[in-house]
Design an enzyme around this catalytic site. Sequence first.
Site, PDB file in Angstrom:
ATOM      1  N   GLY B  65      -1.175   2.887   9.708  1.00  0.00           N
ATOM      2  CA  GLY B  65      -2.514   2.591   9.209  1.00  0.00           C
ATOM      3  C   GLY B  65      -2.551   1.423   8.252  1.00  0.00           C
ATOM      4  CD  GLU B  66      -0.718   1.705   3.692  1.00  0.00           C
ATOM      5  OE1 GLU B  66      -0.414   0.837   2.873  1.00  0.00           O
ATOM      6  OE2 GLU B  66      -0.545   2.926   3.482  1.00  0.00           O
ATOM      7  CG  MET B  67       1.861  -3.953   5.854  1.00  0.00           C
ATOM      8  SD  MET B  67       3.271  -4.523   4.901  1.00  0.00           S
ATOM      9  CE  MET B  67       2.480  -4.928   3.354  1.00  0.00           C
TER      10      MET B  67
END
Lengths: 53, 262
Positions: B65-67
Amino acid sequence: MRLLASLLLPLALLTQEPKKVALFSPLPGNMASGHNPMTDPKVKLGRMLYYEP
Amino acid sequence: MSCNSCHDLEKYGVDSMPTSRGFKGQIGGRNAPTVYNAAGHLAQFWDGRADDVEAQAKGPVLNPGEMGMPSKAEVEYRLERIPGYVELFKQAFPGEPKPVNFHNMAQAIAAFERGLVTPSRFDRFLKGGGGLSPQEAKGYQEFQAAGCASCHNGPYMGGNSYKKLGQMKPWSNESDPGRIAVTHLDKDKMVFKVPSLRNIEKTGPYFHDGKIQTLDEAIKLMATHQLNRNLTNEQVADIGAFMKSLTGDIPKAYIAKPELPR
């Protein structure tokens, strides 16, 4: 008179509570840790990686 | 995206969004906390699931959900393809047979983050080097009298304990149960790390879900839900004025974006 009062107020408030001042302390110069020393080459690399897209 | 995408060092280490967006534009679950002064906290993330910044730095890179990097090996592969980084890892981790690795990546980022401190006028006041304005001094007294300092204390004005959000009056939104997801202990339901008040003026919106836009509203909610107190508008304004004395100096030279190896 109001000006004088406004100047003296902070001093009066703070001198009344010397024990509470001990709740707080200034920030350290850095947050170094013994398990990950902040060497110059490591910080330099870390700065680049922080910005690495 | 980089660490700086959500923790913008020019903007006091935040992105000013309620919750951040990941590499595909997906919306995250919690507000991105500032990285300034964070390495001194007792743990990292709102729920304290990482013991320190070294552990924290590994999380977002692999978080889908981030990088969203697929694996540690992929991160290492990408770094090894850039000769400049290979040399920099050798210099940063001398003597290691394989210095370019995921663990060392996090160690280097964390070492950099350990220098992200923002001394403020309040520090100069504590050291006896300067005064607070009359309203700030009044707010400082109100802050202590109201009980705010029972959680927001120490050099970081927080960051050194966990507390239940809604300690005296239940929080209105309990959809995120907080630290119980880490410890699986009932006592940790709705428990979060107490955020630091350093640079709080600049790091809104507030709370783990970023739902509260203004500092005044955040102060009122904390008084009501944590301390069972109703503050007057004047008290809120005074406490807010004191909190603004915690806005520090961004270390411009330290955070200057370097030319990246390619």
